[in-house]
Structure formats: C-alpha cells, structure tokens
Design a protein around this motif. Structure first.
Motif, PDB file in Angstrom:
ATOM      1  N   PHE A   1      85.546  67.957  28.194  1.00  0.00           N
ATOM      2  CA  PHE A   1      86.071  68.134  29.547  1.00  0.00           C
ATOM      3  C   PHE A   1      87.058  69.300  29.611  1.00  0.00           C
TER       4      PHE A   1
ATOM      5  N   GLN B   1      81.073  67.077  35.283  1.00  0.00           N
ATOM      6  CA  GLN B   1      82.530  67.023  35.441  1.00  0.00           C
ATOM      7  C   GLN B   1      82.925  65.994  36.478  1.00  0.00           C
ATOM      8  N   ASP B   2      82.217  65.950  37.583  1.00  0.00           N
ATOM      9  CA  ASP B   2      82.563  64.990  38.624  1.00  0.00           C
ATOM     10  C   ASP B   2      82.232  63.574  38.195  1.00  0.00           C
TER      11      ASP B   2
ATOM     12  N   HIS C   1      86.016  62.122  26.738  1.00  0.00           N
ATOM     13  CA  HIS C   1      85.010  63.182  26.855  1.00  0.00           C
ATOM     14  C   HIS C   1      85.664  64.501  26.434  1.00  0.00           C
TER      15      HIS C   1
ATOM     16  N   LEU D   1      85.719  73.007  29.918  1.00  0.00           N
ATOM     17  CA  LEU D   1      85.186  73.520  31.178  1.00  0.00           C
ATOM     18  C   LEU D   1      86.234  74.394  31.862  1.00  0.00           C
TER      19      LEU D   1
ATOM     20  N   ASN E   1      86.222  63.459  42.022  1.00  0.00           N
ATOM     21  CA  ASN E   1      87.461  64.240  41.913  1.00  0.00           C
ATOM     22  C   ASN E   1      88.374  63.981  43.106  1.00  0.00           C
TER      23      ASN E   1
ATOM     24  N   ARG F   1      96.651  67.638  32.373  1.00  0.00           N
ATOM     25  CA  ARG F   1      95.676  68.500  31.696  1.00  0.00           C
ATOM     26  C   ARG F   1      96.222  69.007  30.363  1.00  0.00           C
TER      27      ARG F   1
ATOM     28  N   LEU G   1      80.079  70.605  24.263  1.00  0.00           N
ATOM     29  CA  LEU G   1      79.522  71.227  25.454  1.00  0.00           C
ATOM     30  C   LEU G   1      78.477  72.286  25.109  1.00  0.00           C
TER      31      LEU G   1
ATOM     32  N   CYS H   1      84.837  61.859  36.138  1.00  0.00           N
ATOM     33  CA  CYS H   1      86.087  61.631  36.869  1.00  0.00           C
ATOM     34  C   CYS H   1      86.026  60.366  37.724  1.00  0.00           C
TER      35      CYS H   1
ATOM     36  N   LEU I   1      76.726  71.244  35.049  1.00  0.00           N
ATOM     37  CA  LEU I   1      78.106  71.127  34.576  1.00  0.00           C
ATOM     38  C   LEU I   1      79.027  70.597  35.677  1.00  0.00           C
TER      39      LEU I   1
END
Length: 261
Positions: free
Chosen positions: A127, A89-90, A124, A130, A141, A174, A55, A93, A85
């Motif tokens: 991820f 991220q979306d 990824h 973040l 998401n 997570r 990142l 997903c 960012l």
C-alpha cells in the motif's frame, strides 16, 4: 433540467476509469459466461498476489493466469493496470468503522482512525508503495474520510480547518504506517528487532559521536536515550503514540483558542 443532467453525466465522465468502476459506474461486459469473472474477483486476485509477492508482481497477465483466464478476458472488465491499482487501493481501505456513540471522546476516535489507517500498511505492505496521484475519490476512501470528519462535527472550525486536521492526522498515519511496515519487512528478511532500537550499536556510537561535531546529539547518545538503553527510565512510552498525543494536544490547544474568540 436536461442541461443539468447532461452536466452531471459529464462530471462523472471526468473521473478516472478505475474510480468509476469502484463506484459501480462501469459497464459490465455482455459477452462471456456470467459469473465467471467480475471486477471484484479480479481485484481480490490482484490483492492476493501483491500481499504475497509485492506490488511489482502484479500485472494483468499474472492476475489473469491466477484466475485461469486469458489477459484479454480481464481487459473486458478493467481496461488497464492503472485502473486495477486504483481499485486495489480502494478495496483495502474498506475498514470496520465504529458506530457513532453519544458523548464519545474525539481524541479516542482519532486514535482509532489512526490505528485503522496504519494497520492497512502492515496488512498490505504494498500500500505504501503506491504513489499519491490525486485526492481520494473511491467510496471506501471517502467512507474513512467521512468517519474522521465525524469526529470533528462539533468543532468550532470551518471546513478548511477540518480538512487541514484530517490531512495532518492522515499524514502522520501514513508516515508511521510505512515505518512500521518497513520494520516488519526487515525482520521478516532476517533482521533483528534490536537494530531498530540501536542497542547493539550503543557502544560504537558513544565513541563516534563526539561533542565537538555533534554538540546536541552527544549528550543524548551518552545517556542511552538514542539507542533505547535504560528503557525503565523512559516515561514517554511508545514513540508513535507519543507523537500522536502531542498532535492531539495541539488540536486541543487550537480548539481552546477558537472557543475563546
């Protein structure tokens, strides 16, 4: 009616710019050759950089260079790195959501949900780096959340209870996803898989972990369970799967109580 329309527009304007772009609400620039750049191309390029280099390597300048454009060209589509960012991220997903079938087992569906979530962390690795800055707001998401809520459609629970279960499963996804990612990173950096079982340190720990100081840990170390010795005697299986099954058992127990009320 006009007041309601105005209120709806105000509500959408409250969303972060990156979220608005993820929903296709942002205005496309009118200047410049059509088709050469787009929000998707920029996001895909940024994801490719993050996948390969992490990142920290992602910047508007770096992404622009990888696409052969000036940095200012990117700002006409995405106004800041923070927005980029959000979009990255979306984008990652977006997962293949299995079709709904009659009589499908909710436990199996939740297992599939957790696997899809943890796989993102390994596919990824950035991820998990973040920070969580808000509730999920992007369409991909929310599509995944909708999938999870679908598994609880027939549960005798209110909306808040369902959301709490969603948070519970997502939190476990997570934590396990980040642990699995870190294990992959360590091995790729030259570490050994045995370091995660602790097998190489078993003899040393048996000397260091004395019952006077570690009365509860000592028998676990001596039995070999702490460092993965005697795996043939392990009736639990994968640690992560074991944890998930106990969470699902807890949900089942709660459902049984609710149905008895």
């Amino acid at each position: 009616m006009q007041n309601n329309d105005h209120s709806d527009r105000d509500a959408l304007n409250d969303l972060p710019n990156g979220v608005k772009l993820s929903w296709g609400l942002g205005k496309q620039p009118s200047r410049g050759p059509k088709g050469e750049l787009s929000v998707k191309k920029i996001v895909d390029a940024a994801i490719a950089i993050a996948d390969q280099e992490g990142l920290a390597a992602v910047s508007m300048n770096r992404v622009a260079s990888s696409l052969g454009f000036t940095t200012m060209s990117l700002y006409r589509y995405i106004s800041s790195k923070d927005d980029l960012l959000i979009l990255m991220q979306d984008a990652i997903c977006e997962v293949a959501i299995p079709p709904e079938t009659d009589g499908s087992d909710w436990r199996e569906q939740m297992r599939a949900y957790l696997k899809a979530c943890t796989d993102i962390f390994c596919s990824h690795p950035w991820f998990g780096d973040l920070s969580i800055t808000s509730i999920p707001l992007g369409p991909n998401n929310l599509q995944v959340i909708d999938w999870m809520l679908r598994t609880m459609r027939d549960f005798p629970l209110n909306d808040y209870e369902k959301m709490s279960i969603l948070l519970l499963i997502s939190s476990y996804a997570r934590s396990t996803g980040i642990i699995k990612r870190d294990m992959v990173r360590a091995i790729q950096a030259g570490g050994s898989a045995e370091a995660f079982t602790g097998l190489n340190y078993s003899a040393a720990l048996k000397q260091l972990v004395q019952p006077e100081r570690f009365p509860s840990l000592h028998p676990i170390v001596m039995s070999g369970a702490y460092t993965g010795e005697n795996e043939s005697e392990n009736t639990v299986g994968d640690d992560f799967d074991f944890g998930l099954e106990r969470i699902l058992d807890g949900i089942q127990h709660y459902l049984d109580i609710k149905r008895e009320d």
